[in-house]
Design an enzyme around this catalytic site. Structure first.
Site, PDB file in Angstrom:
ATOM      1  N   GLY A  10     -33.056  -1.054 -70.380  1.00  0.00           N
ATOM      2  CA  GLY A  10     -33.624  -0.993 -71.301  1.00  0.00           C
ATOM      3  C   GLY A  10     -34.496  -2.073 -72.266  1.00  0.00           C
ATOM      4  N   TYR A  11     -34.639  -2.235 -73.333  1.00  0.00           N
ATOM      5  CA  TYR A  11     -35.817  -3.195 -74.354  1.00  0.00           C
ATOM      6  C   TYR A  11     -34.350  -3.846 -74.766  1.00  0.00           C
ATOM      7  CZ  TYR A  11     -37.846  -5.249 -78.577  1.00  0.00           C
ATOM      8  OH  TYR A  11     -38.020  -5.516 -79.384  1.00  0.00           O
ATOM      9  N   SER A 125     -25.293   0.234 -85.094  1.00  0.00           N
ATOM     10  CA  SER A 125     -26.665   0.298 -86.156  1.00  0.00           C
ATOM     11  C   SER A 125     -26.849   0.285 -87.282  1.00  0.00           C
ATOM     12  CB  SER A 125     -27.377   1.079 -85.386  1.00  0.00           C
ATOM     13  OG  SER A 125     -28.372   1.544 -86.536  1.00  0.00           O
ATOM     14  N   TYR A 150     -28.626  10.661 -84.956  1.00  0.00           N
ATOM     15  CA  TYR A 150     -28.822   9.599 -84.210  1.00  0.00           C
ATOM     16  C   TYR A 150     -26.979   8.691 -84.811  1.00  0.00           C
ATOM     17  CZ  TYR A 150     -29.645   4.722 -82.675  1.00  0.00           C
ATOM     18  OH  TYR A 150     -29.500   3.608 -82.100  1.00  0.00           O
ATOM     19  N   LYS A 154     -23.657   6.208 -83.671  1.00  0.00           N
ATOM     20  CA  LYS A 154     -23.472   5.214 -83.808  1.00  0.00           C
ATOM     21  C   LYS A 154     -22.126   4.941 -84.953  1.00  0.00           C
ATOM     22  CE  LYS A 154     -26.361   4.001 -81.161  1.00  0.00           C
ATOM     23  NZ  LYS A 154     -26.111   3.694 -79.997  1.00  0.00           N
ATOM     24  N   TYR A 178     -26.995  -3.592 -85.068  1.00  0.00           N
ATOM     25  CA  TYR A 178     -27.831  -4.236 -85.342  1.00  0.00           C
ATOM     26  C   TYR A 178     -29.294  -3.678 -86.454  1.00  0.00           C
ATOM     27  CZ  TYR A 178     -27.151  -4.527 -79.931  1.00  0.00           C
ATOM     28  OH  TYR A 178     -26.983  -4.363 -79.161  1.00  0.00           O
ATOM     29  N   ASN A 180     -33.435  -4.764 -86.990  1.00  0.00           N
ATOM     30  CA  ASN A 180     -34.621  -4.612 -86.688  1.00  0.00           C
ATOM     31  C   ASN A 180     -35.155  -5.036 -85.505  1.00  0.00           C
ATOM     32  OD1 ASN A 180     -33.823  -2.788 -89.480  1.00  0.00           O
ATOM     33  ND2 ASN A 180     -36.193  -1.877 -88.799  1.00  0.00           N
ATOM     34  N   ARG A 293     -41.865   8.581 -95.575  1.00  0.00           N
ATOM     35  CA  ARG A 293     -41.255   9.624 -94.566  1.00  0.00           C
ATOM     36  C   ARG A 293     -39.493   9.465 -94.079  1.00  0.00           C
ATOM     37  NH1 ARG A 293     -39.587   5.461 -88.719  1.00  0.00           N
ATOM     38  NH2 ARG A 293     -38.777   5.227 -90.354  1.00  0.00           N
ATOM     39  N   PRO A 294     -39.018  10.932 -94.400  1.00  0.00           N
ATOM     40  CA  PRO A 294     -38.565  11.626 -95.147  1.00  0.00           C
ATOM     41  C   PRO A 294     -36.981  10.524 -94.456  1.00  0.00           C
ATOM     42  CG  PRO A 294     -39.903  13.645 -93.920  1.00  0.00           C
ATOM     43  CD  PRO A 294     -40.190  12.572 -93.992  1.00  0.00           C
TER      44      PRO A 294
HETATM   45  P1  NAD Z   1     -33.815   1.704 -74.662  1.00  0.00           P
HETATM   46  O1  NAD Z   1     -34.512   2.822 -74.750  1.00  0.00           O
HETATM   47  O2  NAD Z   1     -34.774   0.565 -74.597  1.00  0.00           O
HETATM   48  O3  NAD Z   1     -32.295   1.056 -73.995  1.00  0.00           O
HETATM   49  C1  NAD Z   1     -31.049   2.406 -74.235  1.00  0.00           C
HETATM   50  C2  NAD Z   1     -30.737   2.542 -72.444  1.00  0.00           C
HETATM   51  O4  NAD Z   1     -30.346   3.423 -71.750  1.00  0.00           O
HETATM   52  C3  NAD Z   1     -32.478   2.943 -71.453  1.00  0.00           C
HETATM   53  O5  NAD Z   1     -32.551   2.403 -70.377  1.00  0.00           O
HETATM   54  C4  NAD Z   1     -31.958   4.751 -70.973  1.00  0.00           C
HETATM   55  O6  NAD Z   1     -33.002   4.656 -69.806  1.00  0.00           O
HETATM   56  C5  NAD Z   1     -30.398   4.368 -71.208  1.00  0.00           C
HETATM   57  N1  NAD Z   1     -29.445   5.105 -70.563  1.00  0.00           N
HETATM   58  C6  NAD Z   1     -29.184   6.046 -71.975  1.00  0.00           C
HETATM   59  N2  NAD Z   1     -28.365   7.651 -71.579  1.00  0.00           N
HETATM   60  C7  NAD Z   1     -27.996   7.133 -71.048  1.00  0.00           C
HETATM   61  C8  NAD Z   1     -26.795   6.706 -70.237  1.00  0.00           C
HETATM   62  N3  NAD Z   1     -26.004   8.575 -70.290  1.00  0.00           N
HETATM   63  N4  NAD Z   1     -26.594   7.160 -69.141  1.00  0.00           N
HETATM   64  C9  NAD Z   1     -26.799   5.801 -68.408  1.00  0.00           C
HETATM   65  N5  NAD Z   1     -28.172   4.971 -68.630  1.00  0.00           N
HETATM   66  C10 NAD Z   1     -28.380   5.705 -70.532  1.00  0.00           C
HETATM   67  O7  NAD Z   1     -32.901   1.003 -76.352  1.00  0.00           O
HETATM   68  P2  NAD Z   1     -32.687  -0.074 -76.819  1.00  0.00           P
HETATM   69  O8  NAD Z   1     -34.248  -0.080 -77.627  1.00  0.00           O
HETATM   70  O9  NAD Z   1     -32.986  -1.257 -75.411  1.00  0.00           O
HETATM   71  O10 NAD Z   1     -31.349   0.578 -78.117  1.00  0.00           O
HETATM   72  C11 NAD Z   1     -30.059  -0.103 -76.821  1.00  0.00           C
HETATM   73  C12 NAD Z   1     -28.648   0.145 -77.420  1.00  0.00           C
HETATM   74  O11 NAD Z   1     -29.636  -0.407 -79.220  1.00  0.00           O
HETATM   75  C13 NAD Z   1     -29.002   2.405 -78.197  1.00  0.00           C
HETATM   76  O12 NAD Z   1     -26.992   2.032 -77.790  1.00  0.00           O
HETATM   77  C14 NAD Z   1     -30.118   2.004 -78.824  1.00  0.00           C
HETATM   78  O13 NAD Z   1     -28.827   2.455 -80.008  1.00  0.00           O
HETATM   79  C15 NAD Z   1     -29.162   0.594 -79.552  1.00  0.00           C
HETATM   80  N6  NAD Z   1     -29.950   0.698 -81.467  1.00  0.00           N
HETATM   81  C16 NAD Z   1     -31.194   0.059 -81.058  1.00  0.00           C
HETATM   82  C17 NAD Z   1     -31.481  -0.487 -82.531  1.00  0.00           C
HETATM   83  C18 NAD Z   1     -33.685  -0.592 -82.201  1.00  0.00           C
HETATM   84  O14 NAD Z   1     -33.901  -0.886 -83.159  1.00  0.00           O
HETATM   85  N7  NAD Z   1     -34.002  -0.598 -80.874  1.00  0.00           N
HETATM   86  C19 NAD Z   1     -31.320  -0.326 -83.098  1.00  0.00           C
HETATM   87  C20 NAD Z   1     -30.264  -0.707 -83.410  1.00  0.00           C
HETATM   88  C21 NAD Z   1     -28.931  -0.167 -82.652  1.00  0.00           C
HETATM   89  C1  WQD Z   2     -39.837   0.489 -90.371  1.00  0.00           C
HETATM   90  C2  WQD Z   2     -40.618   0.156 -91.781  1.00  0.00           C
HETATM   91  C3  WQD Z   2     -40.626   2.939 -92.196  1.00  0.00           C
HETATM   92  C4  WQD Z   2     -43.426   3.507 -88.705  1.00  0.00           C
HETATM   93  C5  WQD Z   2     -34.996   2.801 -87.100  1.00  0.00           C
HETATM   94  C6  WQD Z   2     -33.560   3.761 -87.265  1.00  0.00           C
HETATM   95  C7  WQD Z   2     -32.735   3.208 -86.947  1.00  0.00           C
HETATM   96  C8  WQD Z   2     -32.426   1.801 -86.594  1.00  0.00           C
HETATM   97  C9  WQD Z   2     -33.656   1.078 -86.304  1.00  0.00           C
HETATM   98  C10 WQD Z   2     -31.662   1.912 -84.223  1.00  0.00           C
HETATM   99  C11 WQD Z   2     -40.049   1.777 -92.442  1.00  0.00           C
HETATM  100  C12 WQD Z   2     -42.051   2.001 -92.088  1.00  0.00           C
HETATM  101  C13 WQD Z   2     -42.238   2.294 -90.398  1.00  0.00           C
HETATM  102  C14 WQD Z   2     -44.260   3.747 -88.909  1.00  0.00           C
HETATM  103  C15 WQD Z   2     -44.690   2.973 -91.133  1.00  0.00           C
HETATM  104  N1  WQD Z   2     -32.238   2.594 -84.829  1.00  0.00           N
HETATM  105  N2  WQD Z   2     -42.569   2.547 -91.160  1.00  0.00           N
HETATM  106  N3  WQD Z   2     -44.969   3.085 -90.210  1.00  0.00           N
HETATM  107  O1  WQD Z   2     -36.609   2.960 -90.154  1.00  0.00           O
HETATM  108  O2  WQD Z   2     -35.933   0.635 -90.215  1.00  0.00           O
HETATM  109  O3  WQD Z   2     -34.742   2.203 -88.437  1.00  0.00           O
HETATM  110  O4  WQD Z   2     -35.389   1.675 -86.203  1.00  0.00           O
HETATM  111  O5  WQD Z   2     -30.527   2.126 -84.408  1.00  0.00           O
HETATM  112  O6  WQD Z   2     -31.824   4.255 -86.873  1.00  0.00           O
HETATM  113  O7  WQD Z   2     -34.080   4.590 -88.347  1.00  0.00           O
HETATM  114  O8  WQD Z   2     -37.345   1.310 -88.679  1.00  0.00           O
HETATM  115  O9  WQD Z   2     -39.648   0.227 -87.714  1.00  0.00           O
HETATM  116  O10 WQD Z   2     -39.435   3.205 -88.486  1.00  0.00           O
HETATM  117  O11 WQD Z   2     -39.793   1.495 -89.791  1.00  0.00           O
HETATM  118  O12 WQD Z   2     -44.927   2.788 -92.483  1.00  0.00           O
HETATM  119  O13 WQD Z   2     -45.877   4.267 -88.253  1.00  0.00           O
HETATM  120  O14 WQD Z   2     -41.609   0.440 -91.405  1.00  0.00           O
HETATM  121  O15 WQD Z   2     -41.468   4.501 -92.994  1.00  0.00           O
HETATM  122  O16 WQD Z   2     -40.526   0.952 -93.974  1.00  0.00           O
HETATM  123  P1  WQD Z   2     -36.206   1.988 -89.708  1.00  0.00           P
HETATM  124  P2  WQD Z   2     -38.761   1.482 -87.989  1.00  0.00           P
END
Ligand code: NAD
Ligand code: WQD
Length: 339
Positions: A10-11, A125, A150, A154, A178, A180, A293-294
């Site tokens: 993943g990312y 998160s 979600y 976490k 994490y 953003n 956004r709610p």
């Molecule tokens: P992502 O979706 O790119 O990566 C998650 C990976 O997990 C994917 O490759 C998916 O295929 C794999 N996956 C999901 N469920 C699975 C399972 N049951 N078994 C095996 N593989 C599985 O997301 P990301 O942005 O890289 O996020 C990684 C982690 O970080 C996640 O747990 C996410 O909740 C957390 N996180 C992400 C953000 C964000 O904004 N990207 C912020 C805070 C926390």
């Molecule tokens: C950022 C800002 C939006 C999209 C989410 C998850 C959080 C975490 C990170 C995993 C906000 C605004 C967004 C758009 C906009 N993920 N926005 N137009 O909401 O801080 O967090 O991602 O754990 O759990 O809730 O990030 O990138 O969605 O939004 O105006 O099309 O951009 O309102 O102010 P957020 P986001």
């Protein structure tokens, strides 16, 4: 030392695999590819000078598949990224989220424990923090009151790991919160590749700039912030990945649970992001003001002090770097890994 990375294609996982290889770790990945492409790890191997990553396409809830990995490799640490992460989808499909995110964590810990591997870093998160805290958020700020399933996965994932560490003092658990994550590796070879319409701001901005989206909707311009739009703590994904390398070093000689924020400590508004992206890349990002956004909070940013002092880690990339690297990835791969 060998690290099992769940969700490694993943990312954030792919960027972390690269930083782990660069730091001298061996890496094994399990991912069911439900939200990623196998190409990401091929590119990580390329970027790491041809180092090989054993890859298991399997679900982390699949005990037999996990057991096989632990039998075939001596795993010293696990970094647990695998999870579903779309906030809106979690509201529509709560059971799918609780099943995937919590059962994966529990099965993983059970199999780890039975193979004597008791060091885990968990992708938590900023969403676990309650909405009524003062900014900046520190690791002791109030948690809970999550606004969607979600977020609860976490919150509960952290709690499960905390309880495991309490029950067995041999465990080392690191809950990383994490903020953003944005940006991409500077090569432009790996980056964020949302399967559907992006939920998050930065991929929406870059897909708008490249013409895949008509315009960005700015969700609200009447918040109590300097320009009325939401403020967040954006962090370059490579900085975030390096935070995991720092966490592993810390876990080598610390048992019990630890919690660290991974953020920069600086907040930028939605319009700051739009303008920074336009300036860094010489592109236009058309936008329209839309309703709030709610569930969104006006302002969220971290205190990165504890991570700096205890882990010796801090973010180094600027907002301009985040915008430039996002665009580099997007313009080299307009349709993500499909290209
Ligand atoms: P992502 O979706 O790119 O990566 C998650 C990976 O997990 C994917 O490759 C998916 O295929 C794999 N996956 C999901 N469920 C699975 C399972 N049951 N078994 C095996 N593989 C599985 O997301 P990301 O942005 O890289 O996020 C990684 C982690 O970080 C996640 O747990 C996410 O909740 C957390 N996180 C992400 C953000 C964000 O904004 N990207 C912020 C805070 C926390
Ligand atoms: C950022 C800002 C939006 C999209 C989410 C998850 C959080 C975490 C990170 C995993 C906000 C605004 C967004 C758009 C906009 N993920 N926005 N137009 O909401 O801080 O967090 O991602 O754990 O759990 O809730 O990030 O990138 O969605 O939004 O105006 O099309 O951009 O309102 O102010 P957020 P986001």
């Amino acid at each position: 030392m060998t690290v099992l990375v769940t969700g490694g294609s993943g990312y954030i996982g792919s960027h972390t695999c690269l930083e782990l290889l660069n730091a001298g770790y061996d890496v094994v990945v399990i991912d069911n590819l439900c939200n990623s492409s196998p190409k990401s790890l091929q590119r990580v191997e390329e970027l790491a000078g041809g180092k090989h990553i054993p890859f298991y396409q399997a679900d982390v809830r699949d005990r037999a598949a996990l057991t096989k990995i632990f039998e075939e490799h001596t795993i010293d640490f696990v970094i647990h990224f695998a999870g579903l992460k779309a906030v809106g989808e979690s509201v529509a499909k709560p059971l799918a989220y609780y099943d995937n995110n919590l059962n994966a964590t529990m099965t993983l810990c059970d199999v780890m424990g039975s193979h004597g591997c008791k060091r885990i870093v968990f992708s938590s998160s900023a969403t676990v923090y309650s909405g009524d805290n003062k900014m900046p958020l520190s690791e002791t700020s109030k948690t809970g009151n999550c606004t969607n399933p979600y977020g609860w996965t976490k919150y509960m994932g952290e709690q499960i790991l905390r309880d495991i560490a309490k029950a067995d003092p041999e465990w080392s658990v690191c809950n990383l919160r994490y903020f953003n994550p944005v940006g991409a590796h500077e090569s432009g070879l790996i980056g964020e590749d949302p399967k559907d319409i992006p939920n998050n701001l930065m991929p929406y901005i870059s897909q708008t700039a490249i013409g895949r989206r008509d315009h960005l909707s700015v969700f609200g311009n009447d918040y109590d912030t300097p320009d009325g739009t939401g403020v967040r703590d954006y962090i370059h994904v490579v900085d975030l990945a390096r935070g995991h390398v720092a966490a592993l070093s810390y876990l080598q000689d610390h048992k019990g649970e630890c919690i660290f924020n991974l953020g920069t400590g600086v907040g930028y508004s939605v319009l700051d992001m739009v303008h920074a992206f336009e300036t860094a890349n010489g592109v236009d990002v058309p936008y329209e003001i839309a309703p709030r956004r709610p569930g969104d909070l006006p302002t969220v940013y971290s205190s990165p002090e504890k991570s700096r002092q205890v882990l010796g880690w801090e973010a180094t990339y600027s907002l301009e770097d985040m915008c430039r690297d996002t665009w580099h990835w997007q313009s080299l791969n307009p349709n993500g890994y499909q290209d």
